[in-house]
Design a protein around this motif. Structure first.
Motif, PDB file in Angstrom:
ATOM      1  N   GLY A   1       0.827  -1.197   0.000  1.00 36.34           N
ATOM      2  CA  GLY A   1       0.000   0.000   0.000  1.00 36.34           C
ATOM      3  C   GLY A   1       0.862   1.247   0.000  1.00 36.34           C
ATOM      4  O   GLY A   1       2.053   1.196   0.301  1.00 36.34           O
ATOM      5  N   GLU A   2       0.285   2.381  -0.409  1.00 35.52           N
ATOM      6  CA  GLU A   2       1.008   3.652  -0.380  1.00 35.52           C
ATOM      7  C   GLU A   2      -0.019   4.754  -0.136  1.00 35.52           C
ATOM      8  O   GLU A   2      -1.166   4.660  -0.583  1.00 35.52           O
ATOM      9  CB  GLU A   2       1.717   3.872  -1.724  1.00 35.52           C
ATOM     10  CG  GLU A   2       2.718   4.999  -1.701  1.00 35.52           C
ATOM     11  CD  GLU A   2       3.607   5.004  -2.955  1.00 35.52           C
ATOM     12  OE1 GLU A   2       3.237   5.686  -3.917  1.00 35.52           O
ATOM     13  OE2 GLU A   2       4.669   4.337  -2.950  1.00 35.52           O
ATOM     14  N   PHE A   3       0.389   5.802   0.587  1.00 34.62           N
ATOM     15  CA  PHE A   3      -0.518   6.934   0.767  1.00 34.62           C
ATOM     16  C   PHE A   3      -0.704   7.612  -0.573  1.00 34.62           C
ATOM     17  O   PHE A   3       0.233   7.726  -1.364  1.00 34.62           O
ATOM     18  CB  PHE A   3       0.056   7.925   1.785  1.00 34.62           C
ATOM     19  CG  PHE A   3       0.074   7.380   3.187  1.00 34.62           C
ATOM     20  CD1 PHE A   3      -1.110   7.090   3.861  1.00 34.62           C
ATOM     21  CD2 PHE A   3       1.274   7.130   3.847  1.00 34.62           C
ATOM     22  CE1 PHE A   3      -1.092   6.579   5.153  1.00 34.62           C
ATOM     23  CE2 PHE A   3       1.302   6.623   5.137  1.00 34.62           C
ATOM     24  CZ  PHE A   3       0.111   6.344   5.796  1.00 34.62           C
ATOM     25  N   SER A   4      -1.946   8.073  -0.836  1.00 37.21           N
ATOM     26  CA  SER A   4      -2.219   8.587  -2.180  1.00 37.21           C
ATOM     27  C   SER A   4      -1.661   9.990  -2.372  1.00 37.21           C
ATOM     28  O   SER A   4      -1.449  10.426  -3.477  1.00 37.21           O
ATOM     29  CB  SER A   4      -3.720   8.587  -2.449  1.00 37.21           C
ATOM     30  OG  SER A   4      -4.345   9.517  -1.613  1.00 37.21           O
ATOM     31  N   SER A   5      -1.440  10.722  -1.290  1.00 37.09           N
ATOM     32  CA  SER A   5      -0.936  12.091  -1.446  1.00 37.09           C
ATOM     33  C   SER A   5      -0.127  12.490  -0.229  1.00 37.09           C
ATOM     34  O   SER A   5      -0.163  11.832   0.802  1.00 37.09           O
ATOM     35  CB  SER A   5      -2.096  13.067  -1.602  1.00 37.09           C
ATOM     36  OG  SER A   5      -2.796  13.132  -0.371  1.00 37.09           O
ATOM     37  N   ARG A   6       0.569  13.613  -0.392  1.00 43.11           N
ATOM     38  CA  ARG A   6       1.349  14.184   0.700  1.00 43.11           C
ATOM     39  C   ARG A   6       0.432  14.503   1.874  1.00 43.11           C
ATOM     40  O   ARG A   6       0.710  14.199   3.022  1.00 43.11           O
ATOM     41  CB  ARG A   6       1.971  15.478   0.162  1.00 43.11           C
ATOM     42  CG  ARG A   6       2.696  16.304   1.163  1.00 43.11           C
ATOM     43  CD  ARG A   6       3.284  17.495   0.463  1.00 43.11           C
ATOM     44  NE  ARG A   6       3.909  17.095  -0.809  1.00 43.11           N
ATOM     45  CZ  ARG A   6       4.350  17.935  -1.708  1.00 43.11           C
ATOM     46  NH1 ARG A   6       4.223  19.236  -1.507  1.00 43.11           N
ATOM     47  NH2 ARG A   6       4.895  17.509  -2.819  1.00 43.11           N
ATOM     48  N   PHE A   7      -0.693  15.120   1.542  1.00 43.43           N
ATOM     49  CA  PHE A   7      -1.653  15.519   2.552  1.00 43.43           C
ATOM     50  C   PHE A   7      -2.188  14.285   3.293  1.00 43.43           C
ATOM     51  O   PHE A   7      -2.349  14.296   4.519  1.00 43.43           O
ATOM     52  CB  PHE A   7      -2.793  16.270   1.856  1.00 43.43           C
ATOM     53  CG  PHE A   7      -3.613  17.086   2.790  1.00 43.43           C
ATOM     54  CD1 PHE A   7      -3.021  18.056   3.577  1.00 43.43           C
ATOM     55  CD2 PHE A   7      -4.983  16.885   2.865  1.00 43.43           C
ATOM     56  CE1 PHE A   7      -3.783  18.818   4.446  1.00 43.43           C
ATOM     57  CE2 PHE A   7      -5.754  17.648   3.730  1.00 43.43           C
ATOM     58  CZ  PHE A   7      -5.157  18.616   4.525  1.00 43.43           C
ATOM     59  N   GLY A   8      -2.435  13.221   2.529  1.00 46.53           N
ATOM     60  CA  GLY A   8      -2.939  11.984   3.141  1.00 46.53           C
ATOM     61  C   GLY A   8      -1.949  11.439   4.153  1.00 46.53           C
ATOM     62  O   GLY A   8      -2.327  11.024   5.258  1.00 46.53           O
ATOM     63  N   PHE A   9      -0.663  11.474   3.787  1.00 45.52           N
ATOM     64  CA  PHE A   9       0.343  10.990   4.745  1.00 45.52           C
ATOM     65  C   PHE A   9       0.379  11.874   5.979  1.00 45.52           C
ATOM     66  O   PHE A   9       0.416  11.390   7.110  1.00 45.52           O
ATOM     67  CB  PHE A   9       1.746  10.951   4.115  1.00 45.52           C
ATOM     68  CG  PHE A   9       2.821  10.858   5.173  1.00 45.52           C
ATOM     69  CD1 PHE A   9       3.065   9.651   5.814  1.00 45.52           C
ATOM     70  CD2 PHE A   9       3.535  11.983   5.581  1.00 45.52           C
ATOM     71  CE1 PHE A   9       4.016   9.572   6.831  1.00 45.52           C
ATOM     72  CE2 PHE A   9       4.479  11.913   6.591  1.00 45.52           C
ATOM     73  CZ  PHE A   9       4.717  10.702   7.214  1.00 45.52           C
ATOM     74  N   ILE A  10       0.381  13.195   5.775  1.00 48.31           N
ATOM     75  CA  ILE A  10       0.491  14.104   6.925  1.00 48.31           C
ATOM     76  C   ILE A  10      -0.678  13.875   7.879  1.00 48.31           C
ATOM     77  O   ILE A  10      -0.497  13.784   9.100  1.00 48.31           O
ATOM     78  CB  ILE A  10       0.551  15.579   6.463  1.00 48.31           C
ATOM     79  CG1 ILE A  10       1.841  15.817   5.682  1.00 48.31           C
ATOM     80  CG2 ILE A  10       0.480  16.528   7.655  1.00 48.31           C
ATOM     81  CD1 ILE A  10       1.942  17.172   5.034  1.00 48.31           C
TER      82      ILE A  10
END
Ligand code: TRP
Length: 450
Positions: A6-15
Motif C-alpha cells: 500500500g502507499e498513501f495517495s498524497s502528501r496531505f494523506g500521509f500528513i
C-alpha cells in the motif's frame, strides 16, 4: 509472496495519517495533565526543547529507514544492517518494537474504551436513562471489557481497509473533525470565569521547576510517546510514502501538527481546570498540588461539566468524543505494526493478519483488565518509560552508526534533490549519531537511578 504494498495517495494523506498517529490521548490527556502537575509552562518549555532536539531527529530516522526499505521494521532494519551482529540487532529491535506496539495498544484500548463510555453517558442522560448513564462512568470490570472490545473493533475495521482505504481515508475524515471540536471547546471554555488563570498557569513558566530532572524525564517520555516513536509505527508509515516526497519537510509538518494540537489541548484543559475551581470543584490535592492524570480527566472535568447543567452535557459529549477520535487515529497506527509484519513476512492475507493480531492484543487487554491494579500501571511504565526510549535509541544507532551516510543521503535525495546542501543535512547526521543517543541515554540513566 504478498499483494503489492500500500502507499498513501498524497502528501496531505500521509500528513493527516501520521499526525493522526501522533495526535492521541498523549496530546489531549497526557500533555495537559503532565503540564498541570509539573509546573505548567516550565514543562511546556522542556517539552518543546526535547521535541525539536531529540524527538524530531528520531522521527526522521524512522521515516527515512522506512521509506528506503519499503518494509516493516524487522525487514527494514535487517536490510540496512552491514554485519551478522547488526542484522541480529535489527531483528531484535524490530521484534521488540512489534511486542511494544502491541502492549501499548492493549492498555490504550482500555483507556480509549473509557472515552467511548464517557461520551455515550451524556447522551443517555439527555434521553432520560440516568442509571445506565451512571453505570457508564463508574469503574467496573464488565464496563472496561465491553468498551475496550468496542474500541478494538473500530480499530480492526479501519485497519482491515488497508493503507489508502483504511488508514488514510479515516485519518482524513477524523483529523479535521478533531480540530473543529477542539477549537469550539476552547472558544467556549475561554469565555468562562476563571479560564484566564488557567491560561496563565499554562503559559507563564515557573522556572524553579524547569531544570528539575524528573520533569525532564517525563517531558522526554511524553515527547517520544506523542510522536509515536520507537516501536516502528512511524517507520511503517514512512514505508508507505511515495519516493517523490521530501521526507524532512513531511516529518517537520507532522511534528508541528503534533505540537500544535498538544498546545491547543493545553489551552482547553488547563483553563477548564481553573473554571472548575471557580465553580467550586476541588482542584488541588492535600499537598497543594494540582490534581492530575486520571483523576483530572475522569473526576475534575466531569464535576465541572455537572455544574454547567444542560450545556455541560453537550460539552462533556464533545470532549470525550474528541478523545475517542484522537485515540482511534492513533490505535490504528499501533495495530498496523504487527499486521504489516504478518502480511509481509508471513504472506498472511490482511484480514487474517488483522484478526490474529487484534485477538492476541485483545487477550492481553483482558488480562490487564482482570488484574487491573497490578498490571495497568506496570504495562504503561514498562512500555513507555523503558521500551520506547531504548528502542528509540536502537533506531538512532541504526540511523547514525550502522547505515552508511551516503546511502541515507541517496534516500533523502529522492523527492528532495537539494538534500545535500540543506540545513537538515548539515545538522541531522551529527544529531542522530551523537546528540540523540547521548540525550536518550542520559535521561534513561536518570530514570534507572531515581
Ligand atoms: N502518539 C499517540 C498519542 O499521543 C500514541 C501512539 C500511537 C503511540 N502510536 C504509537 C505511542 C506508537 C507509542 C508508540 O497518544
Amino acid at each position: 509472496m504478498s499483494a503489492p504494498r500500500g502507499e498513501f495517495s498524497s502528501r496531505f494523506g500521509f500528513i493527516l495519517a501520521a499526525a493522526g498517529s501522533a495526535v492521541g490521548l498523549g496530546n489531549i490527556w497526557g500533555f495537559p495533565t503532565q503540564t498541570a502537575s509539573n509546573g505548567g509552562a516550565a514543562f511546556l518549555l522542556m517539552y518543546l526543547v526535547l521535541t525539536f532536539s531529540l524527538a524530531y531527529p528520531a522521527l526522521m530516522a524512522e521515516l527515512i529507514i522506512g521509506r528506503y526499505a519499503k518494509a516493516n521494521a524487522v525487514t527494514a532494519l535487517r536490510s540496512i544492517a552491514n554485519s551478522t551482529a547488526s542484522r541480529l540487532f535489527g531483528s531484535i529491535a524490530g521484534y521488540a518494537g512489534i511486542i511494544t506496539a502491541s502492549l501499548i495498544l492493549s492498555f490504550y484500548s482500555i483507556v480509549a474504551g473509557w472515552m467511548i463510555a464517557f461520551f455515550l453517558a451524556p447522551l443517555l442522560e439527555l434521553a432520560g436513562f440516568l442509571k445506565p448513564a451512571i453505570w457508564l462512568t463508574e469503574f467496573g470490570t464488565f464496563r472496561n471489557l465491553l468498551f475496550a472490545g468496542i474500541f478494538s473493533s473500530l480499530t480492526v475495521v479501519i485497519i482491515n481497509g488497508g493503507v489508502k482505504d483504511g488508514i488514510e481515508k479515516w485519518s482524513s475524515r477524523l483529523m479535521p473533525a478533531l480540530l473543529i471540536i477542539l477549537l469550539i471547546l476552547i472558544a467556549y471554555v475561554l469565555t468562562l470565569e476563571g479560564a484566564m488563570d488557567g491560561v496563565r498557569a499554562f503559559l507563564l513558566p515557573d522556572f524553579s521547576k524547569a531544570i528539575d530532572l524528573p520533569l525532564i524525564v517525563s517531558a522526554l517520555g511524553q515527547a517520544f510517546f506523542s510522536l509515536s516513536l520507537g516501536v516502528g509505527t512511524m517507520l511503517i508509515y514512512g514505508s508507505y510514502i511515495s519516493k517523490k516526497e521530501n521526507l524532512s519537510t513531511l516529518g517537520g509538518y507532522v511534528t508541528l501538527v503534533d505540537i500544535s494540537i498538544a498546545l491547543l489541548a493545553g489551552m482547553l484543559v488547563m483553563p477548564a481546570i481553573y473554571v472548575a475551581q471557580a465553580n467550586g470543584v476541588e482542584i488541588f490535592n492535600s499537598n497543594g498540588q494540582l490534581i492530575a492524570e486520571d483523576t483530572l480527566i475522569f473526576t475534575v472535568l466531569p464535576a465541572l461539566f455537572d455544574t454547567m447543567g444542560h450545556t455541560g452535557l453537550f460539552i462533556s459529549f464533545a470532549f470525550f468524543l474528541l478523545m475517542t477520535i484522537a485515540a482511534l487515529t492513533s490505535s490504528i497506527s499501533m495495530l498496523e505494526v504487527p499486521v504489516s509484519y504478518a502480511v509481509e513476512n508471513h504472506g498472511m492475507p490482511r484480514n487474517k493478519a488483522t484478526l490474529l493480531s487484534s485477538t492476541i492484543i485483545g487477550v492481553i487487554s483482558i488480562i490487564i483488565i482482570l488484574n487491573f491494579s497490578s498490571l495497568f500501571g506496570f504495562v504503561i511504565a514498562l512500555t513507555t518509560q523503558y521500551s520506547q526510549p531504548l528502542l528509540g535509541l536502537a533506531f538512532c544507532i541504526f540511523g547514525g552508526w550502522i547505515w552508511s551516510r551516503n546511502n541515507i543521503l541517496q534516500e533523502l535525495k529522492q523527492g528532495f534533490a537539494g538534500a545535500e546542501n540543506s540545513l537538515f543535512w548539515k545538522i541531522w547526521p551529527f544529531y542522530i549519531r551523537y546528540i540523540c543517543p547521548a540525550g536518550i541515554l542520559a535521561v534513561f540513566i536518570q530514570l534507572i537511578l531515581s
